[in-house]
Write a protein that holds these residues in place. Structure first.
Motif, PDB file in Angstrom:
ATOM      1  N   THR A 180       0.727  -1.217  -0.048  1.00 42.54           N
ATOM      2  CA  THR A 180      -0.103  -0.166  -0.024  1.00 42.54           C
ATOM      3  C   THR A 180       1.015   1.130   0.000  1.00 42.54           C
ATOM      4  O   THR A 180       0.381   2.140  -0.682  1.00 42.54           O
TER       5      THR A 180
ATOM      6  N   LYS B 118       1.374   4.227  -2.848  1.00 42.81           N
ATOM      7  CA  LYS B 118       1.108   5.432  -2.783  1.00 42.81           C
ATOM      8  C   LYS B 118       2.091   6.381  -3.103  1.00 42.81           C
ATOM      9  O   LYS B 118       2.102   7.567  -3.600  1.00 42.81           O
TER      10      LYS B 118
ATOM     11  N   GLN C 165       2.565   9.462  -6.648  1.00 40.60           N
ATOM     12  CA  GLN C 165       2.321  10.946  -6.464  1.00 40.60           C
ATOM     13  C   GLN C 165       2.736  11.440  -7.661  1.00 40.60           C
ATOM     14  O   GLN C 165       3.587  10.907  -8.370  1.00 40.60           O
TER      15      GLN C 165
ATOM     16  N   ALA D 289       4.294   8.353   4.792  1.00 43.18           N
ATOM     17  CA  ALA D 289       2.912   7.855   4.229  1.00 43.18           C
ATOM     18  C   ALA D 289       2.422   6.885   5.264  1.00 43.18           C
ATOM     19  O   ALA D 289       1.239   7.087   5.258  1.00 43.18           O
TER      20      ALA D 289
ATOM     21  N   THR E  91      -1.492   7.866   6.482  1.00 41.27           N
ATOM     22  CA  THR E  91      -2.474   6.807   6.127  1.00 41.27           C
ATOM     23  C   THR E  91      -3.294   6.470   7.437  1.00 41.27           C
ATOM     24  O   THR E  91      -4.613   6.223   7.606  1.00 41.27           O
TER      25      THR E  91
ATOM     26  N   GLN F 254      -5.590   1.502  -3.747  1.00 43.04           N
ATOM     27  CA  GLN F 254      -4.536   1.955  -2.832  1.00 43.04           C
ATOM     28  C   GLN F 254      -4.226   3.550  -3.360  1.00 43.04           C
ATOM     29  O   GLN F 254      -3.676   4.142  -2.061  1.00 43.04           O
ATOM     30  N   ALA F 255      -4.057   4.108  -4.622  1.00 43.82           N
ATOM     31  CA  ALA F 255      -3.648   5.328  -4.890  1.00 43.82           C
ATOM     32  C   ALA F 255      -4.715   6.342  -4.808  1.00 43.82           C
ATOM     33  O   ALA F 255      -4.274   7.621  -4.916  1.00 43.82           O
TER      34      ALA F 255
ATOM     35  N   ALA G 270      -3.780   9.449  -2.688  1.00 43.69           N
ATOM     36  CA  ALA G 270      -2.442  10.081  -3.141  1.00 43.69           C
ATOM     37  C   ALA G 270      -2.684  10.939  -4.463  1.00 43.69           C
ATOM     38  O   ALA G 270      -2.211  12.059  -4.756  1.00 43.69           O
TER      39      ALA G 270
END
Length: 296
Positions: free
Chosen positions: A27, A31, A35, A52, A56, A133-134, A137
């Motif tokens: 994860t 992330k 970015q 991160a 999170t 997951q992203a 971000a």
């Protein structure tokens, strides 16, 4: 129980162990990879892997580290069935006689074949996982802000199918194959090579669990050392917008990453990936070997 069924059962257990141990690291890796490139004067949302993790957990709680795990967990049986069964079938094809040991070079070929086979299932699974997951971000970042908030794996699949059809689930297939084929070739070659080195004159089946953990951990690290930049390219393509994509393909993504961030951009998230690879793959190979041997 036939060999294919044994590989299925052992691969399922191994994959589940790998997922539980390694998903939080994965994860954070995604992330960091996702970015966007910074404009002059901008600061990154996440300054480091630990930053991160802190952000999170603060925003989503510990459960945020396991976001996107449902998709690979739901398909872990199929993914590992394909990977280990394909490897087993490749081994059977290359053996001159039943039970004969294979050379490290032959194990590399088996790993490559297994990687090719698993790519077609890994691609849509990875796409769903990466987009989940992203999203934190990417939300509000870049010239085309991504505002969709996915409620879960099924919601991601629904959005992708509505925007791009079934082909959308296979976005990033080329870099997925470019990761899985050489990565698994190296991983299985290193794993079997280390087992032979540690066994010496003995049969590798007599190795203890400690040796299997060491071999599996180093083998997992070798996977990422061999293909990490390819994984970065895969991730940015799979989280890219469908309607207004930033990248036209793998080569374009590679060029834009290097142009914007230099070679360092191809190694975003490398630290958590390596931190994950050793314990996760040690757990996977140990669970696989123990389960496989218990099935006879």
């Amino acid at each position: 129980m036939g060999d294919v069924a044994k590989d299925l059962a052992a691969g399922t257990v191994g994959g589940a162990a790998q997922l539980v141990v390694g998903h939080p690291f994965d994860t954070i890796k995604v992330k960091l990879q996702s970015q966007p490139a910074l404009l002059p004067g901008q600061t990154p949302k996440y300054a480091s892997a630990m930053d991160a993790v802190r952000q999170t957990v603060a925003a989503e709680g510990p459960r945020g580290l396991y976001k996107g795990m449902a998709a690979p967990l739901a398909t872990v049986a199929a993914l590992n069935a394909v990977l280990f069964s394909a490897r087993g079938q490749m081994e059977a094809l290359l053996r001159l006689e039943p039970g004969a040991p294979l050379s490290v070079g032959q194990q590399v070929v088996c790993g490559a074949g297994a990687g090719l086979a698993v790519s077609f299932l890994a691609c849509p699974t990875e796409l769903i996982k990466c987009r989940l997951q992203a999203q934190s971000a990417l939300a509000g970042a870049g010239p085309v802000p991504i505002t969709i908030k996915y409620g879960g794996p099924i919601d991601v699949a629904r959005h992708v199918l509505s925007e791009s059809g079934a082909r959308g689930l296979f976005k990033g297939l080329v870099p997925t194959m470019a990761r899985e084929v050489p990565g698994n070739a190296v991983m299985f070659g290193v794993y079997e090579g280390l087992k032979k080195l540690m066994a010496g004159d003995k049969d590798t089946s007599e190795l203890g669990r400690g040796s299997l953990i060491v071999a599996g951990g180093i083998a997992g690290a070798s996977f990422w050392l061999a293909v990490y930049p390819t994984d970065v390219v895969k991730s940015v393509i799979q989280v890219d917008d469908y309607k207004q994509p930033k990248y036209t393909g793998s080569v374009d993504a590679f060029r834009k990453i290097v142009a914007a961030e230099g070679a360092r951009g191809l190694f975003k998230g490398f630290a958590p990936a390596m931190a994950r690879s050793v314990p996760a793959n040690a757990a996977c190979f140990l669970a696989y070997e123990v389960t496989r041997s218990s099935l006879g």
